[in-house]
Write a protein that holds these residues in place. Sequence first.
Motif, short mmCIF file in Angstrom:
data_model
loop_
_atom_site.label_atom_id
_atom_site.label_comp_id
_atom_site.label_asym_id
_atom_site.label_seq_id
_atom_site.Cartn_x
_atom_site.Cartn_y
_atom_site.Cartn_z
N ASN A 1 89.17 44.83 61.68
CA ASN A 1 88.77 44.87 62.88
C ASN A 1 88.97 46.27 63.59
O ASN A 1 89.61 46.92 63.13
CB ASN A 1 89.28 43.78 63.59
N TRP A 2 88.39 46.40 64.74
CA TRP A 2 88.49 47.62 65.58
C TRP A 2 90.01 47.79 65.87
O TRP A 2 90.36 48.81 65.67
CB TRP A 2 88.02 47.30 66.84
N SER A 3 90.83 47.00 66.12
CA SER A 3 92.27 47.19 66.35
C SER A 3 93.06 47.77 65.05
O SER A 3 93.71 48.56 65.19
CB SER A 3 92.93 45.80 66.82
N GLN A 4 92.60 47.35 64.11
CA GLN A 4 93.15 47.80 62.75
C GLN A 4 92.63 49.42 62.40
O GLN A 4 93.73 50.15 62.20
CB GLN A 4 92.80 47.03 61.53
N PHE A 5 91.47 49.72 62.80
CA PHE A 5 91.17 51.01 62.70
C PHE A 5 91.69 51.99 63.84
O PHE A 5 92.06 53.12 63.28
CB PHE A 5 89.51 51.02 62.94
N GLU A 6 91.84 51.40 64.96
CA GLU A 6 92.62 52.33 66.06
C GLU A 6 94.00 52.65 65.64
O GLU A 6 94.44 53.56 65.75
CB GLU A 6 92.47 51.58 67.36
N GLN A 7 94.60 51.45 65.08
CA GLN A 7 95.89 51.74 64.57
C GLN A 7 96.08 52.70 63.58
O GLN A 7 96.98 53.46 63.45
CB GLN A 7 96.49 50.20 64.23
N THR A 8 95.16 52.63 62.73
CA THR A 8 95.21 53.56 61.43
C THR A 8 95.05 54.99 61.96
O THR A 8 95.72 56.07 61.56
CB THR A 8 93.82 53.38 60.42
N ILE A 9 94.03 55.15 62.85
CA ILE A 9 94.07 56.86 63.49
C ILE A 9 94.93 57.00 64.10
O ILE A 9 95.65 58.15 64.07
CB ILE A 9 92.71 56.52 64.21
N ALA A 10 95.72 56.14 65.03
CA ALA A 10 96.95 56.51 65.76
C ALA A 10 98.04 56.71 64.61
O ALA A 10 98.67 57.73 65.25
CB ALA A 10 97.43 55.28 66.71
N ASP A 11 98.15 55.97 63.78
CA ASP A 11 99.29 56.17 62.61
C ASP A 11 99.10 57.62 62.01
O ASP A 11 100.17 58.41 61.84
CB ASP A 11 99.31 54.98 61.75
N TRP A 12 97.89 57.84 61.78
CA TRP A 12 97.61 59.15 61.02
C TRP A 12 97.87 60.53 61.96
O TRP A 12 98.60 61.32 61.67
CB TRP A 12 96.04 59.51 60.53
N VAL A 13 97.68 60.05 63.15
CA VAL A 13 97.96 61.38 64.22
C VAL A 13 99.40 61.40 64.47
O VAL A 13 99.90 62.49 64.54
CB VAL A 13 97.35 60.82 65.52
N ALA A 14 99.96 60.18 64.62
CA ALA A 14 101.39 60.42 64.92
C ALA A 14 102.19 60.86 63.50
O ALA A 14 103.08 61.74 64.17
CB ALA A 14 102.10 59.03 65.16
N GLU A 15 101.72 60.80 62.68
CA GLU A 15 102.41 61.31 61.11
C GLU A 15 102.51 63.15 61.38
O GLU A 15 103.23 63.68 61.12
CB GLU A 15 101.79 60.92 60.00
N ALA A 16 101.13 63.22 61.76
CA ALA A 16 100.80 64.74 61.72
C ALA A 16 101.66 65.37 62.97
O ALA A 16 102.22 66.59 62.76
CB ALA A 16 99.26 65.21 62.18
N VAL A 17 101.65 64.92 63.91
CA VAL A 17 102.62 65.31 65.17
C VAL A 17 104.00 65.40 64.86
O VAL A 17 104.64 66.29 65.02
CB VAL A 17 102.50 64.45 66.43
N ARG A 18 104.47 64.47 63.99
CA ARG A 18 105.87 64.51 63.71
C ARG A 18 106.27 65.78 62.60
O ARG A 18 107.21 66.19 62.55
CB ARG A 18 106.24 63.35 62.52
N GLN A 19 105.09 66.51 62.12
CA GLN A 19 105.19 67.38 61.19
C GLN A 19 104.84 68.52 62.03
O GLN A 19 104.56 70.01 61.84
CB GLN A 19 104.26 67.53 60.04
N HIS A 20 104.78 68.44 63.31
CA HIS A 20 104.57 69.82 64.42
C HIS A 20 103.18 70.20 64.67
O HIS A 20 103.01 71.17 64.92
CB HIS A 20 105.53 70.89 64.27
#
Length: 302
Positions: A19-38
């Motif tokens: 569903n859309w919510s799962q897609f949105e969460q996937t993108i948010a998780d990928w972005v958050a992971e990259a941000v953690r690596q600065h």
Amino acid sequence: MSHSFVLAAAQFPTLKPENWSQFEQTIADWVAEAVRQHARLLVFPEYSSMVLAGLLPEPMQADVLGQIGEIQRYRDDYLALHQRLAQRHGVYIVAGSYPWEMDTGVYVNRAWVFAPNGGMEHQDKRVMTRFEREEWDIRGGAPLKLFETELGRFGINICYDIEFPLLARAQVEAGAELILAPSCTDTLGGYHRVRTGCAARALENQCFTVQVPLVGTAPWSPAIDVSHGSAAIFGPPDRGFPDNGILVQGGLNDPSWVYAEVDLSRVGRVRDEGEVYNHRHWHDQLGPGIEARLPEVTPVRL
């Protein structure tokens, strides 16, 4: 303006969201992971947006032509999601390119760029592959753009575009120090063509280039059923850069981020102090009194 920053290139998988919510969460998780690596600049692949076709009814998932019209229903949410994440984390995001409807039934392949301040701009692919021309009727867009940001100046050559040297050259002459190449290739040959194009553009322009591939298999999708690649960040094989020009490379077909510290000040140094001067000698190949007409480039500030 910061000349040195962490760049994150996504080897993004061909997942099928429920569903859309799962897609949105996937993108948010990928972005958050990259941000953690600065990471400050995050780049997603060409056509990674096509995973949204997995949200359509099954008959439409198999309709390679019909589905690009149907996924237009998600595009406003797609923009809002990436804009919100760029603002929340204070980063620049190049979203996965989207088959973008311009007029009824007329599509371009469009990559959107989102800035920390909420601004957004786009680059359309210029040169279409056989699949885009013959099976999708996706058309080339215009103009070429130069993105002027707090991090520096960059251009985007979507996949096949990086195989045509005048496009990147026009952006470099307009001021680009970095060329991003989001890609989606269904054969290893296609992956290596884009890779070779990235390496060549880095060599001849003495700049950074980045290949950012979609990876994985999606049996449910005739558009992104097989995607091969590994992300890599290239520079010229010259003074101050690796001898093979490869700063970093990911594992083949391995969903993950690939990171590199990119110092754009190295571009000016190698152009001034390199063993060779490919960048400044570009016009020597043409001969006296001969000029190659480059595409026009529109600068945009983000």
